[in-house]
Design an enzyme around this catalytic site. Structure first.
Site, short mmCIF file in Angstrom:
data_model
loop_
_atom_site.label_atom_id
_atom_site.label_comp_id
_atom_site.label_asym_id
_atom_site.label_seq_id
_atom_site.Cartn_x
_atom_site.Cartn_y
_atom_site.Cartn_z
N LYS A 249 0.86 -1.18 0.00
CA LYS A 249 0.00 0.00 0.00
C LYS A 249 0.89 1.23 0.00
O LYS A 249 1.78 1.38 0.86
CB LYS A 249 -0.84 -0.03 1.27
CG LYS A 249 -2.25 0.47 1.10
CD LYS A 249 -3.02 0.18 2.38
CE LYS A 249 -4.37 0.82 2.34
NZ LYS A 249 -5.02 0.74 3.64
C1 E4P Z 1 -8.34 1.77 3.67
O1 E4P Z 1 -7.58 0.96 3.19
C2 E4P Z 1 -8.15 2.44 4.95
O2 E4P Z 1 -7.49 1.56 5.83
C3 E4P Z 1 -9.43 2.79 5.61
O3 E4P Z 1 -10.56 2.41 4.87
C4 E4P Z 1 -9.49 4.13 6.24
O4 E4P Z 1 -10.74 4.29 6.85
P1 E4P Z 1 -11.04 5.41 7.97
O5 E4P Z 1 -11.32 6.68 7.25
O6 E4P Z 1 -12.26 4.88 8.66
O7 E4P Z 1 -9.82 5.48 8.84
#
Ligand code: E4P
Length: 226
Positions: A91
């Site tokens: 990522k």
């Molecule tokens: C995606 O890969 C992220 O980990 C995640 O969806 C972030 O979500 P949040 O805005 O609830 O922290």
């Protein structure tokens, strides 16, 4: 009308919590896992150890995020992460360094998920450099009164227009309606916290209906025994 997306929508859990992952994987509804540095920190786990533990439970894409921000370190970190398991997707944040890193990873057959995407132009660039997934964060856009789902519709259309192979991974999901709307648009993947996956399963009318069926069934059985 033929479906606009030939592949079934995939559902990922957005968590590093092993017991939640085991619980929902056992239901057969978890196609993959996304993590981020916040989620890993919340578990107090080592990233490498936890990603390997997750890979033993879920046979699907598992995203593990780099924490370096400069290109050289990002590449080194991503190469290490990619070696942990064949299902790992590195990522990478949607920054200029991130774009360069994705292109390099692509040339090395390392799969990537471009994260922290908040605009269609960022998604387009990630697709151009060969990201396997782009992760638009819809809940965080909704939080600031920007319609997150409109971004999903734009990205899905753009990728379709040019036949990009990059998959749209809807992230930062807050409630089941987000998933239904993403599915109506034809997004490839939705990643969600365990609480949202739990809510996907239930409906109060299902519980009431089942209670009534069973009550009637037991009453009839009692009559037959009498
Ligand atoms: C995606 O890969 C992220 O980990 C995640 O969806 C972030 O979500 P949040 O805005 O609830 O922290």
């Amino acid at each position: 009308m033929p479906p606009t997306n030939p592949d079934p929508m995939q559902l990922f859990l957005d968590t590093a919590n092993l017991s939640d992952i085991k619980k929902y994987a056992a239901l057969g509804i978890v196609d993959g896992i996304t993590t981020n540095p916040t989620l890993i920190a919340k578990e107090g786990a080592s990233l490498e150890k936890r990603i390997k533990e997750i890979a033993e439970v879920v046979d699907g894409p598992i995203s593990a995020e780099v924490t370096a921000t400069n290109l050289k370190e990002m590449i080194n970190e991503g190469r290490k992460i990619a070696k942990w398991h064949p299902n790992v997707y590195v990522k990478v944040p949607s920054t200029s360094e991130g774009l360069q890193a994705v292109k390099i990873f692509k040339s090395e057959n390392i799969r990537t998920n471009t994260t922290l995407v908040f605009s269609a132009s960022q998604a387009l660039l990630a697709a151009k450099v060969g990201a396997d997934f782009v992760s638009p964060f819809i809940g965080r856009l909704d939080d600031i009164s920007e319609p997150g789902m409109d971004l999903i519709a734009d990205i899905v259309k753009i990728f379709k227009n040019y036949n990009f192979a990059t998959k749209v991974l809807v992230a930062s999901i807050r409630h089941p309606r987000h998933i239904v709307e993403a599915a109506l648009i034809g997004a490839d993947i939705a990643t969600m916290p365990a609480e949202v996956m739990e809510k996907l399963i239930h409906h109060p009318l299902t519980d009431l209906g089942l209670e009534k069926f069973l009550k009637d069934w037991r009453a009839q059985a009692k009559k037959l025994r009498a």
